[in-house]
Motif scaffolding. Structure first.
Motif, short mmCIF file in Angstrom:
data_model
loop_
_atom_site.label_atom_id
_atom_site.label_comp_id
_atom_site.label_asym_id
_atom_site.label_seq_id
_atom_site.Cartn_x
_atom_site.Cartn_y
_atom_site.Cartn_z
N ASN A 44 0.86 -1.18 0.00
CA ASN A 44 0.00 0.00 0.00
C ASN A 44 0.89 1.22 0.00
OD1 ASN A 44 -2.11 -1.77 2.12
ND2 ASN A 44 -2.88 -0.91 0.23
N GLY A 45 0.48 2.26 -0.70
CA GLY A 45 1.25 3.48 -0.73
C GLY A 45 0.50 4.58 -1.44
N LYS A 46 1.14 5.72 -1.52
CA LYS A 46 0.52 6.87 -2.17
C LYS A 46 0.88 6.86 -3.64
CE LYS A 46 0.46 11.93 -1.92
NZ LYS A 46 -0.78 12.02 -2.64
N GLN A 47 -0.14 6.74 -4.49
CA GLN A 47 0.09 6.81 -5.93
C GLN A 47 0.23 8.27 -6.34
OE1 GLN A 47 -3.16 4.70 -7.72
NE2 GLN A 47 -2.33 2.71 -7.17
N GLY A 48 0.80 8.47 -7.49
CA GLY A 48 1.08 9.80 -7.98
C GLY A 48 2.58 9.93 -8.13
N GLY A 49 3.04 10.97 -8.79
CA GLY A 49 4.47 11.08 -9.06
C GLY A 49 4.87 9.97 -10.00
N ASN A 50 5.71 9.06 -9.54
CA ASN A 50 6.13 7.93 -10.37
C ASN A 50 5.12 6.79 -10.35
OD1 ASN A 50 8.51 9.21 -11.11
ND2 ASN A 50 9.51 8.55 -9.23
N TYR A 51 4.06 6.94 -9.60
CA TYR A 51 3.01 5.92 -9.52
C TYR A 51 1.69 6.50 -9.97
CZ TYR A 51 6.26 3.13 -6.83
OH TYR A 51 7.34 2.41 -6.43
N PRO A 52 1.33 6.42 -11.25
CA PRO A 52 0.02 6.91 -11.69
C PRO A 52 -1.10 6.21 -10.93
CG PRO A 52 1.42 6.37 -13.55
CD PRO A 52 2.12 5.86 -12.32
N VAL A 53 -2.20 6.87 -10.80
CA VAL A 53 -3.32 6.33 -10.03
C VAL A 53 -4.06 5.27 -10.82
CG1 VAL A 53 -5.52 6.90 -8.96
CG2 VAL A 53 -3.58 8.46 -8.71
N CYS A 54 -4.28 4.12 -10.20
CA CYS A 54 -5.10 3.05 -10.76
C CYS A 54 -6.46 3.14 -10.10
CB CYS A 54 -4.51 1.69 -10.43
SG CYS A 54 -3.04 1.27 -11.35
N ASN A 55 -7.50 3.17 -10.90
CA ASN A 55 -8.85 3.24 -10.35
C ASN A 55 -9.53 1.88 -10.30
OD1 ASN A 55 -8.95 6.08 -9.96
ND2 ASN A 55 -9.00 6.27 -12.18
N SER A 56 -8.89 0.86 -10.86
CA SER A 56 -9.53 -0.47 -10.88
C SER A 56 -8.45 -1.55 -10.97
CB SER A 56 -10.45 -0.59 -12.09
OG SER A 56 -9.68 -0.61 -13.29
N TYR A 57 -8.86 -2.76 -10.63
CA TYR A 57 -7.95 -3.90 -10.79
C TYR A 57 -7.69 -4.18 -12.26
CZ TYR A 57 -8.31 -4.77 -5.81
OH TYR A 57 -8.25 -4.65 -4.45
N ASP A 58 -8.62 -3.82 -13.14
CA ASP A 58 -8.38 -3.96 -14.58
C ASP A 58 -7.11 -3.22 -14.97
OD1 ASP A 58 -10.64 -5.49 -15.13
OD2 ASP A 58 -11.88 -3.72 -15.50
N GLN A 59 -6.98 -1.98 -14.52
CA GLN A 59 -5.79 -1.18 -14.84
C GLN A 59 -4.53 -1.79 -14.23
OE1 GLN A 59 -6.90 2.70 -13.40
NE2 GLN A 59 -7.69 3.32 -15.40
N VAL A 60 -4.64 -2.25 -12.99
CA VAL A 60 -3.48 -2.84 -12.32
C VAL A 60 -2.94 -4.02 -13.11
CG1 VAL A 60 -2.68 -4.06 -10.26
CG2 VAL A 60 -4.16 -2.06 -10.02
N PHE A 61 -3.80 -4.99 -13.42
CA PHE A 61 -3.33 -6.21 -14.09
C PHE A 61 -2.99 -5.97 -15.55
CE2 PHE A 61 -5.31 -8.17 -10.36
CZ PHE A 61 -4.25 -8.98 -9.97
N HIS A 62 -3.74 -5.14 -16.23
CA HIS A 62 -3.42 -4.86 -17.64
C HIS A 62 -2.05 -4.20 -17.75
CE1 HIS A 62 -3.83 -4.02 -21.85
NE2 HIS A 62 -3.53 -2.76 -21.61
N SER A 63 -1.78 -3.25 -16.87
CA SER A 63 -0.49 -2.56 -16.93
C SER A 63 0.66 -3.51 -16.65
CB SER A 63 -0.46 -1.38 -15.98
OG SER A 63 -0.51 -1.80 -14.64
N LEU A 64 0.47 -4.44 -15.73
CA LEU A 64 1.52 -5.40 -15.42
C LEU A 64 1.75 -6.39 -16.55
CD1 LEU A 64 0.68 -6.16 -11.71
CD2 LEU A 64 2.78 -5.11 -12.55
N SER A 65 0.67 -6.88 -17.14
CA SER A 65 0.82 -7.91 -18.18
C SER A 65 1.30 -7.36 -19.51
CB SER A 65 -0.49 -8.67 -18.37
OG SER A 65 -1.48 -7.82 -18.88
N SER A 66 0.92 -6.12 -19.82
CA SER A 66 1.30 -5.56 -21.11
C SER A 66 2.55 -4.69 -21.04
CB SER A 66 0.15 -4.73 -21.68
OG SER A 66 -0.13 -3.64 -20.84
N GLY A 67 2.91 -4.25 -19.85
CA GLY A 67 4.12 -3.46 -19.70
C GLY A 67 3.93 -1.98 -19.95
N TYR A 68 2.70 -1.53 -20.12
CA TYR A 68 2.46 -0.10 -20.29
C TYR A 68 1.01 0.23 -19.99
CZ TYR A 68 -0.04 -1.09 -24.57
OH TYR A 68 -0.95 -1.56 -25.47
#
Length: 110
Positions: free
Chosen positions: A61-85
């Motif tokens: 857990n941490g503060k998103q923003g800066g080098n951590y863009p905000v994820c609003n859903s688990y869809d974004q979390v897993f898509h970003s990890l699997s696709s690399g962007y």
């Protein structure tokens, strides 16, 4: 046989914050803690998501923003990890160094 390996920070009893409080990475870069509830939710989501197959990730857990863009859903979390962007990139280091901005993912060499 597919797999998903989740490497959490140390566990705490804080209330769940949801995907907007998760920092995830595929390397060995994160340290900190994560609530048991957030870890459980992430693991349950991973079971049912093809984009979580054959993936190793660390999460705190941490503060998103800066080098951590905000994820609003688990869809974004897993898509970003699997696709690399993710089309949304963070300000600062990610813009100036040309590193792919991934939702909640730190991938910095600057």
């Amino acid at each position: 046989m597919s797999y998903t390996i989740v490497r959490p920070g140390y566990l705490n009893d804080d209330p769940p914050g949801g995907p907007t409080t998760l920092l995830v990475d595929t390397g060995d870069n994160l340290s900190g803690s994560i609530s048991r509830a957030d870890l459980a939710a992430l693991c349950v989501e991973a079971i049912f998501r093809p984009d979580a197959h054959n993936l190793t990730l660390e999460v705190v857990n941490g503060k998103q923003g800066g080098n951590y863009p905000v994820c609003n859903s688990y869809d974004q979390v897993f898509h970003s990890l699997s696709s690399g962007y993710l089309p949304v990139s963070a300000p600062g280091c990610l813009h100036t160094s040309g590193i792919r901005g991934m939702c909640g993912v730190q991938d910095l060499t600057c």
